[in-house]
Scaffold this active site. Structure first.
Site, PDB file in Angstrom:
ATOM      1  N   HIS A 113      -1.947  35.363 -31.048  1.00 27.33           N
ATOM      2  CA  HIS A 113      -1.517  35.629 -30.348  1.00 27.33           C
ATOM      3  C   HIS A 113      -3.130  35.618 -29.868  1.00 27.33           C
ATOM      4  O   HIS A 113      -2.931  36.450 -28.489  1.00 27.33           O
ATOM      5  CB  HIS A 113      -0.667  37.239 -30.467  1.00 27.33           C
ATOM      6  CG  HIS A 113       0.802  37.067 -30.575  1.00 27.33           C
ATOM      7  ND1 HIS A 113       1.742  37.799 -31.073  1.00 27.33           N
ATOM      8  CD2 HIS A 113       1.329  35.496 -30.387  1.00 27.33           C
ATOM      9  CE1 HIS A 113       2.562  37.711 -31.408  1.00 27.33           C
ATOM     10  NE2 HIS A 113       2.234  36.222 -30.715  1.00 27.33           N
ATOM     11  N   THR A 183       4.985  44.484 -39.360  1.00 28.46           N
ATOM     12  CA  THR A 183       5.414  44.145 -37.694  1.00 28.46           C
ATOM     13  C   THR A 183       6.970  44.194 -37.666  1.00 28.46           C
ATOM     14  O   THR A 183       7.418  44.218 -38.532  1.00 28.46           O
ATOM     15  CB  THR A 183       4.888  42.049 -38.043  1.00 28.46           C
ATOM     16  OG1 THR A 183       5.682  42.113 -36.599  1.00 28.46           O
ATOM     17  CG2 THR A 183       5.194  41.631 -38.647  1.00 28.46           C
TER      18      THR A 183
END
Ligand code: NAD
Length: 237
Positions: A113, A183
């Site tokens: 990301h 996550t």
């Protein structure tokens, strides 16, 4: 609990915002879709960058400053140590944009990301991202690319394509053990990695204080904070 790692194992690790929580960097699920008090729609999308680049840069300048003040925690160090014990058999993919894994000593890693400490041309003119540690006080301070476009944070916004996917897919296909740490299992395609690993026959382990949304795809769930659970979790043959 102990997770045995055999000489034949190849380990793929996916980390998310939770691994940096004990370093003082806020996750974003923790505050109902807000990340550090900002609505992600207003700061983490291509539309936001077009509409209000000053707000986007304000947000990422603050994240950069927070990251520079933070230090890696025991979980980051445990993964760096595991990598050192598994030469050529360890790959780390992080969704995080902070650099705490590198600062703990991890080497074989990708930031799917993007990275807070880099910027790139907002016109996508083809020049590579540049290292950028500057905390800009306002938009006028943000430099221009040689092509004339303003620099933007080197971050994959919601709706943009994650980085390094071909390499990540190769590593998942080859792994025999996937560890997923901190996550929520709500951001795609990362939330699918565990399914791909299971299809390829790997063991899949989740580590975090609560079960993620994709909990059903894991062969083991180890509940707890990453910094408390990861050190000493592995037995390497
Ligand atoms: P998320 O915020 O959606 O979920 C965080 C997860 O971490 C939760 O499941 C929570 O239970 C878990 N968690 C909280 N404390 C933990 C701890 N001490 N140990 C282990 N787990 C813990 O995070 P996400 O799924 O990574 O998705 C958020 C997106 O936002 C990411 O793609 C990332 O790019 C970005 N983000 C990055 C950072 C960073 O770089 N540090 C911080 C916030 C958000």
């Amino acid at each position: 609990m102990s997770i045995p790692i055999a000489v034949t194992d190849r380990v793929f690790v996916l980390t998310g915002a939770g691994i940096s929580a004990e370093s003082g960097l806020p996750t974003f699920r923790a505050s109902d879709g807000l990340w550090a008090g900002y609505n992600v729609e207003e700061v983490c999308t291509p539309e936001a960058l077009r509409r209000n680049p000053a707000l986007v840069w304000e947000f990422y300048a603050k994240r950069r400053a927070d990251c520079q003040k933070a230090a890696p925690n025991l979980a980051h160090f445990a993964l760096a140590e595991l990598e050192a014990r598994l030469p050529g058999r360890f790959f780390l993919c992080t969704q995080n944009v902070d650099d705490l894994h590198e600062r703990a000593g991890s080497h074989n890693l990708v930031h799917m990301h993007g990275e807070l400490a880099k910027s790139r041309c907002e016109r996508e003119c083809g020049r590579p991202p540049v290292e950028d540690h500057v905390i800009y006080a306002n938009l006028d301070q943000v430099p221009r690319c040689p092509c004339g476009g303003r620099l933007r944070p080197h971050i994959v916004f919601f709706g943009e394509i994650p980085l390094e996917m071909p390499r990540i897919e190769r590593e998942i296909a080859e792994c025999t053990l996937m560890l997923v740490v901190g996550t929520s299992g709500s951001v795609y395609p990362a939330a699918n990695f565990v399914h791909w690993a299971r299809q390829a026959g790997a063991r899949t382990v989740y580590i975090g204080p609560e079960a993620p949304l994709n909990a059903g795809a894991f062969t083991h769930i180890v509940e707890g904070k990453a910094g408390e659970v990861l050190p000493g979790l592995f037995t390497v043959a």
